[in-house]
Enzyme design. Structure first.
Site, PDB file in Angstrom:
ATOM      1  N   ASP A 134      22.664 -12.272  23.456  1.00 28.68           N
ATOM      2  CA  ASP A 134      21.630 -12.637  24.213  1.00 28.68           C
ATOM      3  C   ASP A 134      20.446 -11.489  24.010  1.00 28.68           C
ATOM      4  OD1 ASP A 134      19.657 -13.884  25.849  1.00 28.68           O
ATOM      5  OD2 ASP A 134      21.411 -14.984  26.850  1.00 28.68           O
ATOM      6  N   ASP A 185      15.868 -14.708  24.338  1.00 36.11           N
ATOM      7  CA  ASP A 185      15.402 -15.276  25.836  1.00 36.11           C
ATOM      8  C   ASP A 185      13.818 -15.477  25.678  1.00 36.11           C
ATOM      9  OD1 ASP A 185      16.237 -15.455  28.607  1.00 36.11           O
ATOM     10  OD2 ASP A 185      14.929 -13.874  28.811  1.00 36.11           O
TER      11      ASP A 185
HETATM   12  C1  GLC Z   1      15.721 -17.028  30.721  1.00 37.20           C
HETATM   13  C2  GLC Z   1      16.833 -17.023  31.181  1.00 37.20           C
HETATM   14  C3  GLC Z   1      16.971 -16.882  32.669  1.00 37.20           C
HETATM   15  C4  GLC Z   1      16.191 -15.557  33.124  1.00 37.20           C
HETATM   16  C5  GLC Z   1      14.891 -15.770  32.375  1.00 37.20           C
HETATM   17  C6  GLC Z   1      14.264 -14.502  32.772  1.00 37.20           C
HETATM   18  O1  GLC Z   1      14.797 -18.202  31.110  1.00 37.20           O
HETATM   19  O2  GLC Z   1      17.634 -18.052  30.726  1.00 37.20           O
HETATM   20  O3  GLC Z   1      18.378 -16.979  33.117  1.00 37.20           O
HETATM   21  O4  GLC Z   1      16.132 -15.615  34.433  1.00 37.20           O
HETATM   22  O5  GLC Z   1      14.826 -15.892  31.185  1.00 37.20           O
HETATM   23  O6  GLC Z   1      14.877 -13.440  31.790  1.00 37.20           O
END
Ligand code: GLC
Ligand code: CA
Length: 524
Positions: free
Chosen positions: A99, A201
């Site tokens: 990720d 992300d």
């Molecule tokens: C994405 C992730 C989430 C996180 C956000 C900020 O949406 O899936 O879990 O809080 O990004 O990084």
């Protein structure tokens, strides 16, 4: 279609590492734990795991606040544990996706420490610093996705910095070429180590309008909604320049091999989503398609959205489908236990790469979290609005031993009540369980080219019935789903008259001319 890649034929499984398997009794899942459970995933029949962030982090947002992109957080293990996990995946023919969190770092990242040290620090421009608005206050009206102004005042240097999420997650300035170079270097670091790709992300957040104009108010906002919905994120997200960055990332991945895959987390309407495949030059292989998470569970709505999505795909753009993730409601809670099985059949028979969220294969529902155990910063910032993500992040249940085989200690979030029966071991022994249904669906999907690479053709949508065909060469299959809780007749098309029922969500006794309540069928 010639020679599809693994990420087209295969199925991705999302692991939320805190909740998958603990190996040292601290109640938090870790890399050794994941490695210990790989054989169970092979038995299920998935092709790749995507692991939510495992990098050193103060955990303000449970790993989505990264303090070092090229390390492993000690709670999850060591770099040796990571290398061992990667080798164990590859030894089993599984791919491993990381990720990548490029939009923002942790405020504890050394880059941010430098950036905030002084206005003339060489890394000042790596983040988004602005003077107060005339008369004081934040530079504009942008709101954090976790509530409140997206601008945080820095007393020491007399400016605000921008954070789309928590104030502990300052946004990087992707208009700065040094940032681009440093972050592409992060991709290379992990690709060199052998990872098979990345989930990226909040890709659509990465570039903001250069002039930071106010966002327009959202006329549909009500106080019951999260604060972020007060304004439309017109200028703070989905800017044209983001596509140049997505192209850069793709060039890096392609420099290794077409098997290294990039998946973009993007919440946008379908037309805008399609741009992230790349117009002209390629961008991400799979811009996540979250429509099944958001759409009402009605045959007509789903039939239309599937057909529209298929029609909107650019030439060569490979579809994908997601039913749940660590931010959104659990399928079993949205649909109930019976329809969750129909939803699994839909997910695994549509055209395109499916992503399964851990726990969905045992029908894990949202777990109520007592107030004193809430840890999601989103809920803590804006309590009582239904924004809590803890209920969808609870520990996996492996067996009926104490704490479900997840840990020897106290799980960081509570287990579901029925874990003594709702666990992998119990369900593997039961041919009628949802786990067994997932395994059978995955096996059939792997076996039949019509299912993993074939065309998708609408067949019927009447009442609660959603039916479609999958076709590859001479191979034809028919999927008929009853999205309602009453029996439904179905007129079998002539071409499918000879097909046999291969799988039902309700076991033996299926009649394709009259579907039982909550029944899905695959004919072939
Ligand atoms: C994405 C992730 C989430 C996180 C956000 C900020 O949406 O899936 O879990 O809080 O990004 O990084
Ligand atoms: Ca642990």
């Amino acid at each position: 279609m010639s020679d599809p890649q693994w990420w087209q034929r295969g199925v991705i499984y999302q692991i939320y590492p805190r909740s998958f398997q603990d190996s040292n009794g601290d109640g938090i899942g870790d890399l050794k734990g994941i490695e210990a459970r790989l054989d169970a995933l092979v038995a299920l029949g998935i092709d790749a795991i995507w692991v939510s962030p495992i990098f050193p982090s103060p955990m303000a947002d449970f790993g989505y606040d990264v303090a070092d992109y090229c390390g492993i957080d000690s709670r999850f293990g060591t770099m040796d544990d990571f290398d061992s996990l990667l080798a164990a995946c590859h030894a089993r023919g599984l791919k491993l996706l990381l990720d990548f969190v490029p939009n923002h770092t942790s405020d504890q990242h050394p880059w941010f420490a430098e950036s905030r040290a002084s206005r003339d620090n060489p890394k000042r421009d790596w983040y988004l610093w602005r003077d107060p608005a005339p008369g004081g206050g934040p530079p504009n009206n942008w709101i954090s996705d976790f509530g409140g102004s997206a601008w945080e005042w820095d007393e020491a240097t007399g400016q605000f910095y921008y954070h789309a999420f928590l104030k502990e997650q300052p946004d990087l300035n992707w208009r700065n070429p040094e940032v681009v170079e440093a972050m592409l270097g992060v991709l290379r670091f992990w690709l060199d180590r052998g990872v098979d790709g990345f989930r990226i992300d909040v890709l659509w957040h990465m570039v903001k309008h250069a002039d930071f104009p106010d966002n327009p108010p959202n006329p549909a906002w009500t106080p019951a909604m999260g604060e972020m919905f007060r304004v439309l994120q017109l200028h703070s997200t989905d800017q044209p320049e983001v596509h140049g960055i997505a192209r850069d990332m793709r060039r890096v991945a392609d420099g290794y091999s077409p098997e290294r895959v990039l998946i973009g987390e993007i919440y946008l309407p379908v037309e805008r989503l399609m741009d992230y495949y790349g117009r002209g030059a390629p961008e991400v292989h799979l811009p996540f398609n979250f429509q099944l998470i958001e759409a009402p569970w009605k045959a007509e709505t789903l039939a239309r959205l599937i057909a529209d999505y298929e029609a909107a795909l650019p030439p060569g753009g490979w579809p994908n489908w997601v039913l749940g993730n660590h931010d959104r409601p659990r399928a079993a809670s949205r649909f109930g236990p019976e329809q969750a099985r129909v939803a699994a059949m839909l997910l695994l028979t549509l055209r395109g790469t499916p992503t399964i969220y851990y726990g969905d294969e045992i029908g894990l529902a949202e777990v109520p979290i007592p107030a004193e155990r809430v840890v999601d910063p989103r809920e803590l910032n804006e309590p009582g609005k239904g924004l809590n993500r803890d209920p969808v992040r609870t520990p996996m249940a492996w067996d009926d031993g104490d704490t479900a085989g997840f840990t020897r200690g106290e799980p960081w979030l509570p287990l579901h009540d029925d874990w003594r029966t709702r666990n992998v071991a119990a369900q593997r022994g039961d041919p009628g369980s949802i786990w067994s249904l997932y395994r059978d669906l995955l096996a059939l999907r792997r076996e039949r080219a019509a299912l993993h690479v074939g065309d998708w053709l609408p067949v019927e949508c009447a009442g609660d019935i959603l039916a479609y065909a999958r076709r590859h060469g001479d191979e034809r299959m028919l999927v008929v789903l009853n999205l309602g809780d009453r029996p439904q007749p179905f007129a079998i098309p002539e071409w499918a008259g000879e097909l046999a029922v291969l799988l039902s969500t309700r076991g033996a006794g299926a009649d394709p001319a009259l579907l039982r309540a909550d029944e899905g069928l695959i004919l072939g």
